[in-house]
Motif scaffolding. Structure first.
Motif, PDB file in Angstrom:
ATOM      1  N   ARG A 140      -3.551  -6.787  -8.408  1.00 18.23           N
ATOM      2  CA  ARG A 140      -3.404  -5.500  -9.091  1.00 18.23           C
ATOM      3  C   ARG A 140      -4.579  -4.566  -8.815  1.00 18.23           C
ATOM      4  O   ARG A 140      -4.576  -3.425  -9.273  1.00 18.23           O
ATOM      5  N   HIS A 141      -5.563  -5.066  -8.102  1.00 17.98           N
ATOM      6  CA  HIS A 141      -6.759  -4.260  -7.804  1.00 17.98           C
ATOM      7  C   HIS A 141      -7.022  -4.306  -6.294  1.00 17.98           C
ATOM      8  O   HIS A 141      -8.042  -4.872  -5.851  1.00 17.98           O
ATOM      9  N   PRO A 142      -6.147  -3.726  -5.486  1.00 24.72           N
ATOM     10  CA  PRO A 142      -6.305  -3.820  -4.022  1.00 24.72           C
ATOM     11  C   PRO A 142      -7.575  -3.171  -3.501  1.00 24.72           C
ATOM     12  O   PRO A 142      -8.041  -3.522  -2.422  1.00 24.72           O
ATOM     13  N   ALA A 143      -8.148  -2.230  -4.245  1.00 22.66           N
ATOM     14  CA  ALA A 143      -9.383  -1.591  -3.787  1.00 22.66           C
ATOM     15  C   ALA A 143     -10.538  -2.588  -3.717  1.00 22.66           C
ATOM     16  O   ALA A 143     -11.515  -2.366  -2.987  1.00 22.66           O
ATOM     17  N   PRO A 203       4.417  -4.942  13.959  1.00 23.21           N
ATOM     18  CA  PRO A 203       3.562  -4.757  12.779  1.00 23.21           C
ATOM     19  C   PRO A 203       2.479  -3.720  13.011  1.00 23.21           C
ATOM     20  O   PRO A 203       2.436  -3.047  14.040  1.00 23.21           O
ATOM     21  N   ARG A 204       1.595  -3.578  12.035  1.00 19.54           N
ATOM     22  CA  ARG A 204       0.423  -2.727  12.208  1.00 19.54           C
ATOM     23  C   ARG A 204      -0.406  -3.227  13.378  1.00 19.54           C
ATOM     24  O   ARG A 204      -0.407  -4.423  13.702  1.00 19.54           O
ATOM     25  N   LEU A 209       4.413  -6.442   6.582  1.00 15.13           N
ATOM     26  CA  LEU A 209       3.742  -5.439   5.757  1.00 15.13           C
ATOM     27  C   LEU A 209       4.319  -4.063   6.088  1.00 15.13           C
ATOM     28  O   LEU A 209       4.273  -3.609   7.223  1.00 15.13           O
ATOM     29  N   GLY A 210       4.867  -3.405   5.094  1.00 10.85           N
ATOM     30  CA  GLY A 210       5.535  -2.130   5.315  1.00 10.85           C
ATOM     31  C   GLY A 210       7.041  -2.225   5.169  1.00 10.85           C
ATOM     32  O   GLY A 210       7.706  -1.232   4.864  1.00 10.85           O
ATOM     33  N   ASN A 265      -3.307   0.796   4.631  1.00 11.73           N
ATOM     34  CA  ASN A 265      -3.356   1.696   3.480  1.00 11.73           C
ATOM     35  C   ASN A 265      -3.277   0.908   2.171  1.00 11.73           C
ATOM     36  O   ASN A 265      -3.204  -0.329   2.164  1.00 11.73           O
ATOM     37  N   THR A 266      -3.261   1.615   1.070  1.00 15.53           N
ATOM     38  CA  THR A 266      -3.253   0.963  -0.245  1.00 15.53           C
ATOM     39  C   THR A 266      -2.026   0.081  -0.425  1.00 15.53           C
ATOM     40  O   THR A 266      -2.109  -1.019  -0.990  1.00 15.53           O
ATOM     41  N   SER A 267      -0.897   0.540   0.063  1.00 19.63           N
ATOM     42  CA  SER A 267       0.320  -0.264  -0.048  1.00 19.63           C
ATOM     43  C   SER A 267       0.187  -1.575   0.717  1.00 19.63           C
ATOM     44  O   SER A 267       0.561  -2.642   0.224  1.00 19.63           O
ATOM     45  N   GLY A 268      -0.379  -1.512   1.929  1.00 22.83           N
ATOM     46  CA  GLY A 268      -0.569  -2.727   2.712  1.00 22.83           C
ATOM     47  C   GLY A 268      -1.531  -3.692   2.051  1.00 22.83           C
ATOM     48  O   GLY A 268      -1.336  -4.911   2.104  1.00 22.83           O
ATOM     49  N   ARG A 269      -2.565  -3.164   1.401  1.00 23.47           N
ATOM     50  CA  ARG A 269      -3.497  -4.037   0.682  1.00 23.47           C
ATOM     51  C   ARG A 269      -2.835  -4.651  -0.537  1.00 23.47           C
ATOM     52  O   ARG A 269      -3.050  -5.831  -0.865  1.00 23.47           O
ATOM     53  N   ARG A 270      -2.021  -3.865  -1.203  1.00 22.53           N
ATOM     54  CA  ARG A 270      -1.325  -4.383  -2.389  1.00 22.53           C
ATOM     55  C   ARG A 270      -0.373  -5.521  -2.018  1.00 22.53           C
ATOM     56  O   ARG A 270      -0.199  -6.462  -2.773  1.00 22.53           O
TER      57      ARG A 270
END
Length: 537
Positions: A49-52, A261-262, A174-175, A126-131
């Motif tokens: 819940r804290h990907p940052a 993928p990325r 991812l994505g 991006n944030t979505s990929g980290r999440r």
């Protein structure tokens, strides 16, 4: 019927099966990177819940893993192979981690790629990929790669294959784009077939010899061909590992999936997954079954020649830079197979040199192509132009990597090609030497074409027909428009490019290391001695 064992006798046997005393600090070096990777991945999953926070946790762990692998390589170079047994069990009963020069050098190269890709992910994910778990999957993948390179047990090699697959499946999608799902399906089916074949062969091996400890197998397989179907086992292992390594004719899954993928994920896959397959072939077939490898050498040489040449031709036919690099990966696996087929210290040393070079180079190539796509707004040669004018220093780094991939001096790809050529000619395999030269020549043309069109050609020279034919023009791997390169992302590119230049200009240390490692594979007495000190079996 055997008489039952009393409790006292069982306790005595159990005591004899355990190691007395604790292991020294150095003995934990093969295990700690695995624990950091898997444990760090678990911690990040709890922080989903804290990907940052993920990069702040993952990057120091990746750096520590690289440091531990460097310390392990230095220790093994100085004192020979080391073994640690889980749970204090005496071999061959417990789970063994055994690090020799081959395993330690592969693990270090892989950890450098993991660290570089972790840094590149700051810009590419991006944030979505980290999440959705890029950094947890990355840590798990690096822990599994370390386990695969350092395990001393054939069954646990299979286990690490499975962990690699789990993490790679997660990173591949991812994505959740349609193209990614399609590529993941092809990737999954072929790799699951390979791992299933691997598991069946492992069961067959255990049924015949009653052990899966590599050092124990090296002893029991010596001269066992007259009483056991060792050639059958070697053939099955070769097929399973060649599927993993994407060697011809079981290589079609790679160019169908690695471009989806990325870019940072593609870089990891190109650097690690195929090399784990090649490493497993070296470890199991070359070290444990040398006579059977000799019998399969002609087949391996034919596969190597076809893999090299067809991979290079496939690269020449591509206009999508990501697909092109997939075929370069395949061609490089052919070079490793050529060294395995030639055998002896010279051939195996060249195979190890090329594999280590390829781990770093292929990751760097994918990352630099990611920046080329960012700078030019596309991965299609029909739309790319003028990159040299936009970023001269970036173009120079790209040219260095292209020359290294082509096997041209003064970069690291030149020396293993020379070693392979000499080894092939020494055994009279002129056709294999011709395939090595032909693949290098075609690869040079393919990458020169990329540089001339994408970097050297002026933007005004792109025809309207080419621009209109490019369905992906102006878009990155997931559809977003990208216009400028990232200076921060060039840091990991330079991290991986510097060894390519260094070992090209000063190859003596790496040649010496790989030749010594090859000698240890041909005569695994030191490896066996680290598992069974003073002949204890």
């Amino acid at each position: 019927m055997a008489a039952p064992v009393s409790d006292a006798a069982f306790s005595q046997l159990l005591a004899q099966a355990h190691v007395a005393g604790g292991a020294g600090l150095a003995a934990w070096l093969p295990v700690l990177p695995v624990a950091l990777g898997l444990g760090g991945g678990a911690v990040l999953m709890m922080q989903r819940r804290h990907p940052a926070r993920h990069p702040a946790i993952a990057l120091p762990l990746l750096g520590l893993m690289a440091f531990l692998h460097l310390a392990l390589l230095v220790h093994v170079q100085a004192g020979g192979p080391i073994t640690v047994m889980m749970g204090s069990w005496k071999p061959p009963f417990g789970i063994a981690f055994t690090a020799d020069l081959t395993g330690a050098s592969f693990a270090l190269a892989a950890s450098l790629v993991g660290l570089a890709c972790g840094i590149y992910g700051l810009d590419d994910i991006n944030t979505s990929g980290r999440r959705y778990g890029f950094y947890p999957f990355l840590l798990v993948m690096m822990g599994a790669a370390s386990g695969a390179f350092l395990t001393g047990d054939v069954f646990n090699l299979y286990v690490w294959f499975e962990v690699l697959l789990i993490s790679s499946f997660g990173m591949l999608i991812l994505g959740s784009e349609r193209e990614q799902i399609d590529g993941a399906l092809k990737y999954a089916v072929l790799n699951l077939i390979a791992t299933t074949l691997f598991l069946i062969t492992v069961g067959f091996l255990y049924g015949v010899f009653g052990t899966l400890n590599m050092a124990d197998l090296a002893i029991k397989l010596n001269g066992a061909a007259e009483t056991a179907p060792v050639l059958t086992l070697a053939t099955l292992f070769t097929l399973a590992f060649c599927m993993k390594a994407a060697a011809f004719p079981v290589n079609f899954w790679l160019p169908a999936s690695y471009h989806t993928p990325r870019i940072v994920v593609s870089a990891l896959f190109a650097a690690l997954l195929t090399k784990v397959g090649a490493y497993s072939l070296i470890r199991v077939v070359v070290m444990l079954m040398p006579l059977e490898r000799e019998e399969l050498s002609l087949l391996l040489a034919a596969m190597a020649a076809a893999t090299m040449v067809l991979g290079a031709l496939g690269a020449l036919a591509q206009t999508d830079l990501r697909r092109l690099l997939g075929f370069i990966v395949i061609s490089g696996i052919g070079s490793v197979l050529a060294g395995i087929a030639i055998g002896a210290e010279q051939g195996l040393g060249a195979a190890l040199f090329y594999a280590l070079h390829s781990i770093l180079l292929m990751a760097a190539l994918y990352l630099v192509i990611g920046q080329a796509g960012r700078l030019g707004g596309s991965f299609q040669l029909t739309s790319l132009a003028g990159l040299y004018k936009k970023a001269p220093a970036f173009a120079l780094v790209s040219l260095i990597l292209f020359l290294a991939a082509s096997g041209l001096p003064p970069f690291s790809g030149f020396w293993p090609k020379v070693m392979l050529l000499k080894a092939a000619l020494d055994i009279g395999a002129w056709w294999l030497a011709a395939a090595i030269l032909a693949s290098g020549f075609v690869t040079t043309i393919a990458l020169a074409r990329v540089f001339l069109l994408a970097y050297w050609r002026g933007e005004g020279e792109i025809s309207s027909a080419d621009a209109g034919a490019d369905a992906d023009a102006g878009h990155g791997p997931q559809g977003e428009r990208i216009f400028r390169p990232s200076r921060g992302a060039m840091v990991p590119v330079l991290m991986l490019t510097l060894p390519v230049v260094w070992f090209g200009l000063f190859p003596e240390s790496l040649i010496g290391l790989t030749q010594t490692a090859a000698a240890g594979l041909i005569d695994p007495a030191a490896y066996i001695g680290s598992v069974f000190p003073q002949g204890e079996r």
